[in-house]
Enzyme design. Structure first.
Site, PDB file in Angstrom:
ATOM      1  N   LYS A  80    -107.512  29.175  84.010  1.00  0.00           N
ATOM      2  CA  LYS A  80    -107.606  29.440  82.482  1.00  0.00           C
ATOM      3  C   LYS A  80    -107.955  31.164  82.645  1.00  0.00           C
ATOM      4  O   LYS A  80    -107.961  32.006  83.730  1.00  0.00           O
ATOM      5  CB  LYS A  80    -108.472  29.181  81.810  1.00  0.00           C
ATOM      6  CG  LYS A  80    -108.187  28.614  80.099  1.00  0.00           C
ATOM      7  CD  LYS A  80    -107.952  27.353  80.091  1.00  0.00           C
ATOM      8  CE  LYS A  80    -107.129  27.483  78.776  1.00  0.00           C
ATOM      9  NZ  LYS A  80    -106.860  25.798  78.349  1.00  0.00           N
ATOM     10  N   GLY A 179    -108.364  14.804  61.434  1.00  0.00           N
ATOM     11  CA  GLY A 179    -107.297  15.444  62.021  1.00  0.00           C
ATOM     12  C   GLY A 179    -106.126  15.084  62.576  1.00  0.00           C
ATOM     13  O   GLY A 179    -105.763  13.983  63.159  1.00  0.00           O
ATOM     14  N   GLY A 181    -103.171  17.180  62.844  1.00  0.00           N
ATOM     15  CA  GLY A 181    -102.227  17.851  63.173  1.00  0.00           C
ATOM     16  C   GLY A 181    -101.349  17.522  64.058  1.00  0.00           C
ATOM     17  O   GLY A 181    -100.875  16.488  63.930  1.00  0.00           O
ATOM     18  N   VAL A 183    -101.247  16.603  67.109  1.00  0.00           N
ATOM     19  CA  VAL A 183    -101.648  15.655  68.026  1.00  0.00           C
ATOM     20  C   VAL A 183    -102.307  14.640  67.099  1.00  0.00           C
ATOM     21  O   VAL A 183    -101.429  13.070  67.432  1.00  0.00           O
ATOM     22  CB  VAL A 183    -103.122  15.483  68.201  1.00  0.00           C
ATOM     23  CG1 VAL A 183    -103.013  14.576  70.125  1.00  0.00           C
ATOM     24  CG2 VAL A 183    -102.406  17.022  69.897  1.00  0.00           C
TER      25      VAL A 183
HETATM   26  P1  NAD Z   1    -103.714  21.354  65.443  1.00  0.00           P
HETATM   27  O1  NAD Z   1    -104.260  22.829  64.514  1.00  0.00           O
HETATM   28  O2  NAD Z   1    -102.195  21.267  65.221  1.00  0.00           O
HETATM   29  O3  NAD Z   1    -104.291  20.069  64.348  1.00  0.00           O
HETATM   30  C1  NAD Z   1    -105.543  20.382  64.370  1.00  0.00           C
HETATM   31  C2  NAD Z   1    -106.163  19.462  62.226  1.00  0.00           C
HETATM   32  O4  NAD Z   1    -107.485  19.052  62.200  1.00  0.00           O
HETATM   33  C3  NAD Z   1    -105.795  19.935  61.740  1.00  0.00           C
HETATM   34  O5  NAD Z   1    -104.125  19.233  60.410  1.00  0.00           O
HETATM   35  C4  NAD Z   1    -107.399  20.360  60.559  1.00  0.00           C
HETATM   36  O6  NAD Z   1    -106.571  20.688  58.960  1.00  0.00           O
HETATM   37  C5  NAD Z   1    -107.615  18.946  61.118  1.00  0.00           C
HETATM   38  N1  NAD Z   1    -109.060  19.641  61.165  1.00  0.00           N
HETATM   39  C6  NAD Z   1    -109.859  21.045  61.527  1.00  0.00           C
HETATM   40  N2  NAD Z   1    -111.089  20.242  61.211  1.00  0.00           N
HETATM   41  C7  NAD Z   1    -111.440  19.761  60.674  1.00  0.00           C
HETATM   42  C8  NAD Z   1    -112.346  18.308  59.954  1.00  0.00           C
HETATM   43  N3  NAD Z   1    -114.100  19.477  60.625  1.00  0.00           N
HETATM   44  N4  NAD Z   1    -112.582  17.686  59.508  1.00  0.00           N
HETATM   45  C9  NAD Z   1    -110.731  17.426  59.736  1.00  0.00           C
HETATM   46  N5  NAD Z   1    -109.848  17.788  59.545  1.00  0.00           N
HETATM   47  C10 NAD Z   1    -110.434  18.572  60.639  1.00  0.00           C
HETATM   48  O7  NAD Z   1    -104.556  20.564  66.213  1.00  0.00           O
HETATM   49  P2  NAD Z   1    -103.743  19.761  67.633  1.00  0.00           P
HETATM   50  O8  NAD Z   1    -103.418  19.878  68.873  1.00  0.00           O
HETATM   51  O9  NAD Z   1    -102.854  18.580  66.553  1.00  0.00           O
HETATM   52  O10 NAD Z   1    -104.823  19.633  68.647  1.00  0.00           O
HETATM   53  C11 NAD Z   1    -105.819  18.856  68.038  1.00  0.00           C
HETATM   54  C12 NAD Z   1    -107.245  18.188  68.720  1.00  0.00           C
HETATM   55  O11 NAD Z   1    -107.112  18.537  70.194  1.00  0.00           O
HETATM   56  C13 NAD Z   1    -108.125  19.897  69.440  1.00  0.00           C
HETATM   57  O12 NAD Z   1    -109.037  19.791  69.151  1.00  0.00           O
HETATM   58  C14 NAD Z   1    -107.029  20.292  70.609  1.00  0.00           C
HETATM   59  O13 NAD Z   1    -107.492  21.334  70.897  1.00  0.00           O
HETATM   60  C15 NAD Z   1    -106.994  19.404  71.212  1.00  0.00           C
HETATM   61  N6  NAD Z   1    -106.311  18.595  72.478  1.00  0.00           N
HETATM   62  C16 NAD Z   1    -105.080  19.731  71.845  1.00  0.00           C
HETATM   63  C17 NAD Z   1    -103.396  19.027  72.682  1.00  0.00           C
HETATM   64  C18 NAD Z   1    -102.514  19.655  72.260  1.00  0.00           C
HETATM   65  O14 NAD Z   1    -101.740  19.000  73.291  1.00  0.00           O
HETATM   66  N7  NAD Z   1    -101.933  20.126  70.833  1.00  0.00           N
HETATM   67  C19 NAD Z   1    -104.284  18.908  74.111  1.00  0.00           C
HETATM   68  C20 NAD Z   1    -105.494  18.657  74.211  1.00  0.00           C
HETATM   69  C21 NAD Z   1    -106.136  18.578  73.479  1.00  0.00           C
END
Ligand code: NAD
Length: 351
Positions: A80, A179, A181, A183
């Site tokens: 990383k 959440g 977002g 994913v």
């Molecule tokens: P993102 O930033 O697109 O979405 C996160 C969502 O969570 C947002 O809509 C935000 O408003 C919401 N959120 C934040 N805090 C919150 C809370 N306390 N209560 C309710 N909602 C809340 O992120 P993502 O890319 O969708 O990733 C989601 C999670 O998965 C993260 O923890 C990330 O580290 C993990 N992850 C993502 C990937 C990927 O490919 N994007 C890969 C591995 C792990």
């Protein structure tokens, strides 16, 4: 603590401090293990309070990638990088200078996007080094990783449901997604198509109501973890499974994308098991994104091949649950065992 003691204690192979005054670059690249192949892991750009905080984070994240890549059955080690900067200070020149440092590692470390870096930034880094993956589809890359992460979580949910309930279908099950977002929203789509009854939450109310309407879900503005559902799927922040939330859970299984869901791995992993809640280790379930970008390294990317490997998260998770049974340990410990077995086997074949 002496730096070499620190590296030795968690088995890191190499740490590189990168500095280029002309563009204001300060970065640390950590290679934890190359036992399975070149270290693969993203570059996080973050305004760390101090160098110590950046070092602690990059060492922890690099080690996490070794386990994630090994558990996923990838021929990649774990690494990383962190660039110490505010997101608004990210420039083409800074990324180019950073790329030159990645290049000097000669392929020992392959970088990708992470927090505050994206597929377009990888295009800039690519100008300095071929040791970068996760480029946009328009550049022959694999594009946005989130749909693959969501697919992996979806497969994880199917595996957990079969293991715990013996059901081959998700139809009629109740799933709470925290959440929405990139994913979480994609996961809702996949679950909705399977006939799941969804409950959704996001701190962004507009988003929550929009997704709820699209997928005929019930919007839950607060305390979604308290719902009586089959599956609780944390897809927002880490640390959601902790002293305050754990006694309030009423789900049968936890399968989600968020990293580091257990606040204290051993304590809260054990408490979940005591309450009869099946926990699917986060880094096994959320490996879809890294699996997908790994298919871009040293070959021309084929979406179908990558998709098949992401779907194999179903079998990996099943293996984890079975190993937990046979070794009489908790699922998060079994995931570690599975990864360590792969690392040890590889070392044996090299001897
Ligand atoms: P993102 O930033 O697109 O979405 C996160 C969502 O969570 C947002 O809509 C935000 O408003 C919401 N959120 C934040 N805090 C919150 C809370 N306390 N209560 C309710 N909602 C809340 O992120 P993502 O890319 O969708 O990733 C989601 C999670 O998965 C993260 O923890 C990330 O580290 C993990 N992850 C993502 C990937 C990927 O490919 N994007 C890969 C591995 C792990």
């Amino acid at each position: 603590m002496n730096i070499f003691n620190r590296l030795e204690s968690k088995g890191h192979e190499q740490v590189v401090f990168c500095q280029d005054k002309t563009v204001g670059l300060k970065a640390i690249i950590a290679v934890h293990s190359t036992a399975l192949g070149p270290a693969l892991g993203g570059t996080r750009l973050w305004p760390y309070e101090d160098d110590e905080a950046a070092l602690v984070d990059v060492l922890r994240l690099a080690r996490g990638m070794t386990y994630k890549n090994a558990a996923a059955g990838l021929a990649f080690g774990g690494g990383k990088a962190v660039v110490i900067a505010s997101p608004h200070l990210k420039t083409h020149e800074l990324l180019l200078a950073y790329g030159r440092f990645v290049h000097r590692l000669g392929g020992n470390y392959i970088t990708a996007a992470d927090v505050n870096t994206n597929e377009n930034d990888m295009v800039d880094i690519r100008k300095a080094t071929p040791f970068v993956t996760g480029l946009p589809e328009s550049k022959g890359g694999s594009g946005e990783p989130s749909p693959f992460t969501a697919l992996g979580v979806f497969e994880g949910i199917k595996a957990a449901v079969f293991y715990r309930l013996g059901h081959k279908t998700l139809k009629g099950l109740r799933v709470a997604v925290q959440g929405l977002g990139s994913v979480g929203s994609e996961l809702c789509k996949l679950l909705y198509q399977e006939g799941v009854k969804l409950f959704v939450n996001d701190m962004n109310c507009e988003k929550m109501h929009r997704i709820a309407q699209i997928y005929q879900a019930e919007a839950v503005p607060e305390n979604i973890h308290r719902l009586e559902v089959d599956i609780f799927s944390p897809c927002a922040l880490g640390g959601v499974l902790r002293d305050e939330t754990l006694p309030e859970l009423q789900c049968k299984m936890i399968v989600g994308a968020a990293n580091n869901q257990l606040w204290d791995e051993d304590k809260h992993g054990a408490l979940l098991a005591k309450r009869g809640i099946l926990y699917a280790p986060d880094y096994v379930v959320n490996a879809g994104g890294v699996i997908n970008i790994s298919f871009e390294v040293n070959r021309s990317y084929k979406r179908e091949e990558a998709t098949e490997k992401v779907k194999a998260i179903y079998h990996t998770l099943m293996q984890v649950f079975q190993l937990a049974e046979s070794e009489r340990c908790l699922p998060h410990q079994a995931a570690k065992l599975l990864a360590e077995k792969r690392l040890i086997n590889q070392k044996r074949t090299l001897l």
